[in-house]
Design a protein around this motif. Sequence first.
Motif, PDB file in Angstrom:
ATOM      1  N   CYS A 239      37.854  32.630  35.452  1.00 23.78           N
ATOM      2  CA  CYS A 239      38.022  33.932  36.107  1.00 23.78           C
ATOM      3  C   CYS A 239      38.448  33.731  37.565  1.00 23.78           C
ATOM      4  O   CYS A 239      39.401  34.361  38.042  1.00 23.78           O
ATOM      5  CB  CYS A 239      36.711  34.707  36.017  1.00 23.78           C
ATOM      6  SG  CYS A 239      36.771  36.303  36.831  1.00 23.78           S
TER       7      CYS A 239
ATOM      8  N   ARG B 284      42.074  34.738  39.286  1.00 27.79           N
ATOM      9  CA  ARG B 284      42.150  35.628  40.446  1.00 27.79           C
ATOM     10  C   ARG B 284      42.844  34.931  41.609  1.00 27.79           C
ATOM     11  O   ARG B 284      43.659  35.526  42.307  1.00 27.79           O
ATOM     12  CB  ARG B 284      40.746  36.058  40.864  1.00 27.79           C
ATOM     13  CG  ARG B 284      40.089  37.000  39.901  1.00 27.79           C
ATOM     14  CD  ARG B 284      38.696  37.319  40.352  1.00 27.79           C
ATOM     15  NE  ARG B 284      38.034  38.239  39.446  1.00 27.79           N
ATOM     16  CZ  ARG B 284      36.825  38.703  39.645  1.00 27.79           C
ATOM     17  NH1 ARG B 284      36.133  38.329  40.709  1.00 27.79           N
ATOM     18  NH2 ARG B 284      36.288  39.538  38.787  1.00 27.79           N
ATOM     19  N   TRP B 285      42.502  33.663  41.826  1.00 28.26           N
ATOM     20  CA  TRP B 285      43.095  32.909  42.917  1.00 28.26           C
ATOM     21  C   TRP B 285      44.607  32.785  42.694  1.00 28.26           C
ATOM     22  O   TRP B 285      45.393  32.993  43.625  1.00 28.26           O
ATOM     23  CB  TRP B 285      42.441  31.524  43.001  1.00 28.26           C
ATOM     24  CG  TRP B 285      43.040  30.643  44.032  1.00 28.26           C
ATOM     25  CD1 TRP B 285      42.779  30.663  45.366  1.00 28.26           C
ATOM     26  CD2 TRP B 285      44.017  29.635  43.814  1.00 28.26           C
ATOM     27  NE1 TRP B 285      43.541  29.708  45.993  1.00 28.26           N
ATOM     28  CE2 TRP B 285      44.304  29.071  45.067  1.00 28.26           C
ATOM     29  CE3 TRP B 285      44.671  29.154  42.672  1.00 28.26           C
ATOM     30  CZ2 TRP B 285      45.227  28.044  45.223  1.00 28.26           C
ATOM     31  CZ3 TRP B 285      45.584  28.136  42.822  1.00 28.26           C
ATOM     32  CH2 TRP B 285      45.850  27.596  44.081  1.00 28.26           C
TER      33      TRP B 285
ATOM     34  N   ALA C 171      46.469  34.803  41.132  1.00 28.86           N
ATOM     35  CA  ALA C 171      47.088  36.130  41.294  1.00 28.86           C
ATOM     36  C   ALA C 171      47.117  36.576  42.751  1.00 28.86           C
ATOM     37  O   ALA C 171      47.548  37.684  43.057  1.00 28.86           O
ATOM     38  CB  ALA C 171      46.349  37.145  40.433  1.00 28.86           C
TER      39      ALA C 171
ATOM     40  N   ASP D 289      44.380  36.906  44.776  1.00 25.73           N
ATOM     41  CA  ASP D 289      43.153  37.582  45.218  1.00 25.73           C
ATOM     42  C   ASP D 289      42.523  36.779  46.360  1.00 25.73           C
ATOM     43  O   ASP D 289      42.211  35.598  46.173  1.00 25.73           O
ATOM     44  CB  ASP D 289      42.187  37.676  44.029  1.00 25.73           C
ATOM     45  CG  ASP D 289      40.951  38.512  44.335  1.00 25.73           C
ATOM     46  OD1 ASP D 289      40.571  38.617  45.522  1.00 25.73           O
ATOM     47  OD2 ASP D 289      40.365  39.037  43.377  1.00 25.73           O
ATOM     48  N   PRO D 290      42.313  37.395  47.531  1.00 26.11           N
ATOM     49  CA  PRO D 290      41.716  36.638  48.647  1.00 26.11           C
ATOM     50  C   PRO D 290      40.229  36.320  48.434  1.00 26.11           C
ATOM     51  O   PRO D 290      39.679  35.471  49.126  1.00 26.11           O
ATOM     52  CB  PRO D 290      41.918  37.568  49.849  1.00 26.11           C
ATOM     53  CG  PRO D 290      42.032  38.928  49.263  1.00 26.11           C
ATOM     54  CD  PRO D 290      42.643  38.762  47.901  1.00 26.11           C
ATOM     55  N   HIS D 291      39.592  37.003  47.489  1.00 30.20           N
ATOM     56  CA  HIS D 291      38.167  36.771  47.217  1.00 30.20           C
ATOM     57  C   HIS D 291      37.961  36.530  45.720  1.00 30.20           C
ATOM     58  O   HIS D 291      37.428  37.395  45.016  1.00 30.20           O
ATOM     59  CB  HIS D 291      37.330  37.969  47.676  1.00 30.20           C
ATOM     60  CG  HIS D 291      37.563  38.339  49.099  1.00 30.20           C
ATOM     61  ND1 HIS D 291      37.135  37.548  50.147  1.00 30.20           N
ATOM     62  CD2 HIS D 291      38.208  39.391  49.652  1.00 30.20           C
ATOM     63  CE1 HIS D 291      37.490  38.103  51.289  1.00 30.20           C
ATOM     64  NE2 HIS D 291      38.153  39.222  51.018  1.00 30.20           N
ATOM     65  N   PRO D 292      38.362  35.362  45.246  1.00 27.78           N
ATOM     66  CA  PRO D 292      38.315  35.126  43.792  1.00 27.78           C
ATOM     67  C   PRO D 292      36.912  35.062  43.196  1.00 27.78           C
ATOM     68  O   PRO D 292      36.761  35.162  41.982  1.00 27.78           O
ATOM     69  CB  PRO D 292      39.040  33.784  43.632  1.00 27.78           C
ATOM     70  CG  PRO D 292      38.952  33.131  44.958  1.00 27.78           C
ATOM     71  CD  PRO D 292      38.912  34.234  45.974  1.00 27.78           C
TER      72      PRO D 292
ATOM     73  N   ARG E 148      34.439  37.193  44.070  1.00 33.42           N
ATOM     74  CA  ARG E 148      33.778  38.493  44.236  1.00 33.42           C
ATOM     75  C   ARG E 148      34.171  39.474  43.144  1.00 33.42           C
ATOM     76  O   ARG E 148      35.266  39.418  42.615  1.00 33.42           O
ATOM     77  CB  ARG E 148      34.181  39.111  45.570  1.00 33.42           C
ATOM     78  CG  ARG E 148      33.402  38.592  46.725  1.00 33.42           C
ATOM     79  CD  ARG E 148      33.581  39.528  47.893  1.00 33.42           C
ATOM     80  NE  ARG E 148      33.461  38.794  49.130  1.00 33.42           N
ATOM     81  CZ  ARG E 148      33.953  39.198  50.279  1.00 33.42           C
ATOM     82  NH1 ARG E 148      34.617  40.322  50.363  1.00 33.42           N
ATOM     83  NH2 ARG E 148      33.800  38.479  51.363  1.00 33.42           N
ATOM     84  N   GLY E 149      33.291  40.406  42.901  1.00 32.73           N
ATOM     85  CA  GLY E 149      33.612  41.503  41.995  1.00 32.73           C
ATOM     86  C   GLY E 149      33.313  41.192  40.541  1.00 32.73           C
ATOM     87  O   GLY E 149      33.164  40.039  40.155  1.00 32.73           O
TER      88      GLY E 149
ATOM     89  N   SER F 105      33.916  41.182  36.379  1.00 37.60           N
ATOM     90  CA  SER F 105      35.024  40.767  35.516  1.00 37.60           C
ATOM     91  C   SER F 105      35.726  41.993  34.952  1.00 37.60           C
ATOM     92  O   SER F 105      35.077  42.968  34.569  1.00 37.60           O
ATOM     93  CB  SER F 105      34.502  39.897  34.377  1.00 37.60           C
ATOM     94  OG  SER F 105      33.986  38.703  34.874  1.00 37.60           O
ATOM     95  N   ARG F 106      37.048  41.904  34.906  1.00 38.38           N
ATOM     96  CA  ARG F 106      37.862  43.006  34.391  1.00 38.38           C
ATOM     97  C   ARG F 106      38.884  42.475  33.393  1.00 38.38           C
ATOM     98  O   ARG F 106      39.260  41.319  33.453  1.00 38.38           O
ATOM     99  CB  ARG F 106      38.632  43.676  35.534  1.00 38.38           C
ATOM    100  CG  ARG F 106      37.761  44.318  36.563  1.00 38.38           C
ATOM    101  CD  ARG F 106      38.604  44.900  37.694  1.00 38.38           C
ATOM    102  NE  ARG F 106      37.762  45.465  38.723  1.00 38.38           N
ATOM    103  CZ  ARG F 106      37.206  46.672  38.669  1.00 38.38           C
ATOM    104  NH1 ARG F 106      37.438  47.437  37.631  1.00 38.38           N
ATOM    105  NH2 ARG F 106      36.444  47.101  39.638  1.00 38.38           N
TER     106      ARG F 106
END
Length: 163
Positions: A27, A31-32, A34, A36-39, A41-42, A44-45
Motif C-alpha cells: 500500500c 501510494r509513494w 503515485a 502521495d507525499p504521505h504514503p 497516512r490514511g 486503505s482505499r
Amino acid sequence: MEEQLLTAYLCFWLAVLGAVLGSFLDCAASRWAAGDPHPFRGRSRCGSCGHTLGARDLVPVFSFLLRRGRCRWCGEAIPARCLVSELAGAAAFLCLGLRFGLSLELGQWFAFAALLLALSLTDWAARILPDKLLLLLAANRAVWFFVLGHGVREGLEAAKAFA
Ligand SMILES: [Zn+2]
C-alpha cells in the motif's frame, strides 16, 4: 506433540504478521509511486473507485481470494501485486521463523526482509530503488551487528558492503 503444536501456532502467526506487513508495504509503495507525499497516512482505499476499505476487505490473502481479486464496491480487478506482496511477506517471515526460531537474531532478519520487500515493491511499482531504503538497509545491518555483539570494525565493513 506439544512442541509441534506450539511450532505450528507460532508459524501461523509469523505468516499472518508477514502477510500484514507485506500488505502494508505494498500500500505504501503504491501510494509513494503515485506521488502521495504521505504514503503511510490514511486508510486503505480501492485504487479504482476510491472507496475506503473495511476490515473484511483487508484480511491478507483471504479477502483477495474470497472476492476473486475484485473490489467489493466497483468490481474492478485488484492488482496482483497486492496478493503477491502478502504471500511474499508471509513466506519470508515463516521461513525466517523456522530458520532462526524465537531469537534476537530473528529481529535482524525480519527487518532485513521487510526492507528488501519494500525495495522490491517500490521497484515493481515505479522501477525505482529509493536511496532512503538502501541507506536503511545498510543502517539496519550495522545496528544489528552491534546489537548481536559483533565488533565495531565488522559493523562498519558490513555497512560499506551495502553502500
Ligand atoms: Zn473499487
